[in-house]
Motif scaffolding. Structure first.
Motif, PDB file in Angstrom:
ATOM      1  N   UNK A  99       0.753  -1.266   0.060  1.00 19.67           N
ATOM      2  CA  UNK A  99      -0.008   0.091  -0.013  1.00 19.67           C
ATOM      3  C   UNK A  99       0.981   1.188   0.162  1.00 19.67           C
ATOM      4  N   UNK A 100       2.012   1.275   0.829  1.00 24.75           N
ATOM      5  CA  UNK A 100       2.839   2.597   0.754  1.00 24.75           C
ATOM      6  C   UNK A 100       3.574   2.690  -0.662  1.00 24.75           C
ATOM      7  N   UNK A 103       1.027   3.819  -3.084  1.00 26.17           N
ATOM      8  CA  UNK A 103       0.780   5.298  -2.705  1.00 26.17           C
ATOM      9  C   UNK A 103       1.712   6.170  -3.323  1.00 26.17           C
ATOM     10  N   UNK A 104       2.915   6.044  -3.264  1.00 22.23           N
ATOM     11  CA  UNK A 104       4.283   6.627  -3.707  1.00 22.23           C
ATOM     12  C   UNK A 104       4.509   6.501  -5.336  1.00 22.23           C
ATOM     13  N   UNK A 105       4.096   5.316  -5.799  1.00 26.65           N
ATOM     14  CA  UNK A 105       4.181   5.138  -7.212  1.00 26.65           C
ATOM     15  C   UNK A 105       3.123   5.949  -7.945  1.00 26.65           C
ATOM     16  N   UNK A 106       1.691   5.809  -7.333  1.00 23.99           N
ATOM     17  CA  UNK A 106       0.910   6.651  -8.172  1.00 23.99           C
ATOM     18  C   UNK A 106       0.747   8.088  -7.979  1.00 23.99           C
ATOM     19  N   UNK A 107       1.483   8.422  -6.860  1.00 29.30           N
ATOM     20  CA  UNK A 107       1.541   9.950  -6.752  1.00 29.30           C
ATOM     21  C   UNK A 107       2.604  10.351  -7.460  1.00 29.30           C
ATOM     22  N   UNK A 108       3.915   9.782  -7.897  1.00 29.33           N
ATOM     23  CA  UNK A 108       4.883  10.011  -8.813  1.00 29.33           C
ATOM     24  C   UNK A 108       4.301  10.009 -10.022  1.00 29.33           C
ATOM     25  N   UNK A 109       3.636   9.059 -10.488  1.00 29.61           N
ATOM     26  CA  UNK A 109       2.984   9.086 -12.092  1.00 29.61           C
ATOM     27  C   UNK A 109       1.945   9.936 -12.141  1.00 29.61           C
ATOM     28  N   UNK A 110       1.300  10.197 -11.346  1.00 29.47           N
ATOM     29  CA  UNK A 110       0.223  11.389 -11.272  1.00 29.47           C
ATOM     30  C   UNK A 110       0.972  12.672 -11.566  1.00 29.47           C
TER      31      UNK A 110
END
Length: 310
Positions: A99-100, A103-110
């Motif tokens: 989950x962590x 959260x980090x991956x999707x935030x970066x790609x977003x």
């Protein structure tokens, strides 16, 4: 007293908000019945939501966007199945770390590829005859295709787990893995597809969340819905039909924040109360479901070498 329009809006919004939670809960039901506690379901929802938003923005095609959200969930499921089932890692710790990571991956790609852009969303559809039912038709005709697809998935999951040989074997793997293996079945091969299916539904739930909003992505937009789904499964006692009813209640609890300001009796209550209500309801529901019994082998990694020594 609330007007009829407010009541209709309340139920219509609640059913719409139910869909992502219900899809995640249905997937978690399959996973836990096979013996795997998939705490990483929140991360799979986030990954599915980002994939849906990204493809929707680029291709401007709702169906393709949802398909990619579902596929992203499958990819997350493959990774988690390898860790849970093949490597036998601690399922709670692994899920939380995933989950962590999500959260980090999707935030970066977003930040790199989405950046506040929005794509197409699903439109409400009218179902013949249903719209003619007084009051009920007004609520149901406001729903989009994902609502009806999710209802069909409820029936499919119920049939899969209770009326097929695979469902019987998967449930055996979740209750008595040693006996299942002794009977000539492969516990790992039963749990692998269960975890992948669970995360594919979670990814689709993330996609439904995107399509029910503005068609874009916001970091952390699942806001704990995956964890709410974990509670739904317990309250529903691993029954897909009951999961539908419980998810509807949680959806309605979320809908209160959108209609409370239009009801005189509720208007003075701070908005933060309504934002917190679904999570408070989750805790209370789990506390009141102490009689629920997890499948006997859920959360316990299965290793053939250990079974051989036994």
């Amino acid at each position: 007293m609330p007007t009829e329009a407010v009541v209709i809006a309340f139920f219509a919004t609640g059913l719409q908000l139910m869909v992502p939670i219900l899809l995640a809960a249905l997937g978690e039901t399959v996973s836990e019945r096979s013996g795997v506690l998939n705490v990483g379901i929140e991360g799979s929802m986030l990954i599915g939501a980002l994939a849906t938003a990204l493809v929707g923005i680029r291709a401007e095609n709702v169906t393709l966007a949802l398909a990619f959200g579902w596929f992203a969930g499958i990819c997350a499921g493959v990774v988690l199945a390898f860790l849970y089932v093949n490597r036998g890692t601690d399922q709670i710790v692994t899920g939380l770390l995933f989950n962590v990571f999500a959260f980090g991956l999707t935030g970066l790609l977003d930040d790199r590829y989405v950046g506040g852009q929005i794509g197409p969303t699903l439109s409400p559809i009218d179902i013949p005859l249903i719209g003619d039912i007084p009051k009920v038709g007004d609520v149901l005709n406001g729903q989009d295709a994902m609502f009806w697809i999710t209802l069909a998935i409820v029936l499919l999951v119920f049939y899969l787990m209770n009326r097929t040989w695979w469902g019987l074997y998967a449930r055996a793997a979740g209750e008595r893995p040693h006996a299942t293996e002794s009977g000539g079945l492969d516990v790992q091969r039963l749990r692998y597809p269960a975890v992948i299916l669970a995360n594919s539904l979670a990814g689709l739930g993330g996609g439904a969340l995107v399509m029910s909003s503005a068609g874009g992505f916001v970091p952390g937009m699942t806001e704990g819905r995956g964890f709410i789904a974990l509670g739904v499964v317990v309250v529903a006692r691993w029954n897909p039909i009951w999961a539908l009813a419980v998810s509807a209640l949680f959806g309605l609890s979320q809908a209160l924040q959108f209609v409370a300001g239009r009801v005189d009796l509720l208007d003075g209550i701070p908005s933060q109360v309504w934002l917190a209500l679904p999570y408070v309801a989750t805790v209370l529901a789990v506390l009141l479901s102490r009689g629920s019994r997890y499948p006997a082998a859920v959360g316990i990694p299965w290793r053939r070498e250990a079974a051989g020594r036994a």
